[in-house]
Structures are given as C-alpha cells and as structure tokens.
Design a protein around this motif. Structure first.
Motif, short mmCIF file in Angstrom:
data_model
loop_
_atom_site.label_atom_id
_atom_site.label_comp_id
_atom_site.label_asym_id
_atom_site.label_seq_id
_atom_site.Cartn_x
_atom_site.Cartn_y
_atom_site.Cartn_z
N ALA A 78 42.38 43.52 41.69
CA ALA A 78 43.26 42.99 40.65
C ALA A 78 42.49 42.71 39.36
CB ALA A 78 43.95 41.72 41.13
N ASP A 79 41.23 42.33 39.47
CA ASP A 79 40.40 42.09 38.28
C ASP A 79 40.26 43.36 37.46
OD1 ASP A 79 40.06 39.58 39.30
OD2 ASP A 79 37.93 39.79 39.74
N TYR A 80 40.02 44.46 38.14
CA TYR A 80 39.80 45.73 37.44
C TYR A 80 41.11 46.27 36.87
CZ TYR A 80 35.81 45.11 40.52
OH TYR A 80 34.75 44.58 41.19
N GLU A 81 42.19 46.03 37.59
CA GLU A 81 43.50 46.45 37.08
C GLU A 81 43.83 45.69 35.79
OE1 GLU A 81 46.70 48.84 36.86
OE2 GLU A 81 45.16 48.94 38.43
N ALA A 82 43.46 44.42 35.75
CA ALA A 82 43.70 43.64 34.53
C ALA A 82 42.88 44.18 33.37
CB ALA A 82 43.35 42.17 34.79
#
Length: 280
Positions: A78-82
């Motif tokens: 989710a961090d990278y998607e953000a």
C-alpha cells in the motif's frame, strides 16, 4: 550514518553479497551509525521463505547484526501504491499494455537499433500519451520521462565509492534518450518496480548512505530523479567493487559454488571469510 543491505530472497547469498553486507556494516560502525537489513521480496514468483531464512542465518554467521523488526517489502504494498498515485496525480505516469515481444518488434527496424539503458531496453514510447483513465488490468505503469525532465531539469548526488568518487550532476533531459520511460508499476506482479520501492524505503528508513555494487551505479540517476519527484532526500552513494570469479565474471545467485552456505559446509570459519575481504 545509516546504511543497509537489501537482498532479494530468490537464491543463496554468495561472496559478493557477503562483501556488500560487511562493507555496509563496517562503514556504519566506523561512523558510529546503524546498519539495517531489508528484505526486497517484490518478485513474488521467485521469492521463497527458505531463501529468506537462509539470508538471516548466513548473515548472522558472518557476524552481521541489525535492529528488528526487518522491513519486508511485500508487507507494505500500500505504501508503494500511494507513491504511484502521487506521481500519477502530477501527470507523470501512463498505462502501458506492451509485452516484451511488442517492444522488441517495435525496435526491430534496422535504422532504430536496440538502445539499452540502465533499466534494460529503452522503451520506444508506443503507449505514451494514454491517459490513466484507460488503464486496464495487467497494464504496466511507465514514467513519462520527458514530462519529468520538464519538472526537474538538473540534480546531483555524491558518490564515495572507489570507481566514481565525487559529485555527479544529473541532466534529466539526457535520461529521455538514455533510459526512456521506465516501468514503475509492474504488470507481471501487480506491484511497484524496484526503482520506486528502493527510493521509498531508503527515505522511510532514514538511510543516509546507500552501499551496493558498482553494477548499480548507472541506475543511480534514475533513482535520484524519483527522489526529487517524490520530495524525498537524496542519500550519499557508495558503489563498491564487484567480487568476480577467476574468469572475471561477477558472481550471481546461480553460482552455487560461491554461495556462503557452500563455504560454511566446507568448514570455513566466519573469520576466514571476513579476512578474504580485508575485514578484521
């Protein structure tokens, strides 16, 4: 000073990995800093828990120590998607449905040649201009390098390694031709590509000096650009010499004869391995 060793659990660690980990730890200790371990397991098809366990075991055997818990990239998608969403909001990404075969075919004309950059074959731009609203399942996400160059014209980073020590300027316009529109969101894993994940995590973990092999030096301008686009700090870089075999080839994970586990099984001590590289 915070350094890190960030292996992928896709095979056994070899002598080159040992040298990199020991170099990072030694540089952190000399500065009174910290040495981190990070598991870069975004390649879910090839990553294996048994290889991850072997990484921990081999590094402990060598005398490496690090704080816990260890960051495992697959736990933080989710961090990278953000981060991808932030770049998309600035108009810097576009979806791409091209396969490797499509790209090779587009570059097959004799007058074009096959340009190769630090991230592989330079993408010919077939899907460039597609809006994000046209993204379909299975599409990759590419960085519009020309747009990025308009936003950030020049950057610089400091290198302390033996082969390229000094201050290096990055002219982002040159990356349009030399690197092209690199993939940041991978189609085969549904996740972020290496370049984005590594700059995100280095910033998050406060890494102040990136210690890694000289084969990654050419990728550094791409990562410095991504840092600027995401508003992240740029660390110092230390690209060390590569460990090679008797034929001069750099070691790879498939070279089991040079695996740390092989030396352990043959009765070599950690001190002997460390002395091979001039440590202790």
């Amino acid at each position: 000073m915070i350094t890190r060793f960030a292996p992928s659990p896709t095979g056994p660690l070899h002598l080159g990995h040992a040298f990199s980990a020991l170099t990072g730890q030694a540089r952190a200790q000399a500065a009174g800093g910290s040495f981190l371990l990070r598991i870069e397991d975004l390649d879910r098809a090839r990553s294996r828990p048994e290889w991850e366990a072997q990484i921990f075991d081999d590094l402990h055997w060598l005398g490496c120590r690090w704080p816990t818990p260890v960051r495992r990239q697959s736990d933080h998608l989710a961090d990278y998607e953000a981060a991808l969403e932030r770049l998309a909001a600035r108009g810097l990404l576009y979806p791409c449905s091209c396969t490797r075969g499509d790209i090779r075919a587009a570059l097959s004309a004799p007058q074009e040649g096959v340009p190769v950059g630090p991230d592989g074959i330079v993408y010919p731009g077939t899907c460039r201009g597609r809006p994000m609203t046209s993204r379909r399942p299975g599409d990759a996400l590419r960085l519009d390098m020309a747009r990025a160059a308009e936003l950030v014209a020049r950057l610089a980073f400091t290198e302390t390694g033996p082969g390229h020590a000094g201050r290096h300027e990055v002219r982002t316009a040159e990356l349009v031709e030399s690197a092209g529109d690199i993939v940041l969101g991978r189609r085969d894993t549904g996740s972020v590509a290496y370049h984005l994940a590594v700059v995100h995590d280095d910033a998050l973990q406060g890494v102040s000096e990136v210690v890694r092999g000289a084969d990654l030096f050419e990728a550094t301008p791409l990562q410095v650009l991504l840092q600027a686009l995401l508003g992240l700090p740029t660390p110092t870089y230390h690209h060390h010499d590569l460990i090679r075999d008797a034929q001069g080839r750099r070691l790879a994970k498939r070279d089991d004869a040079r695996a740390i586990a092989t030396y352990r099984a043959e009765g070599m001590s950690p001190a002997e391995v460390r002395r091979m590289f001039g440590f202790d």
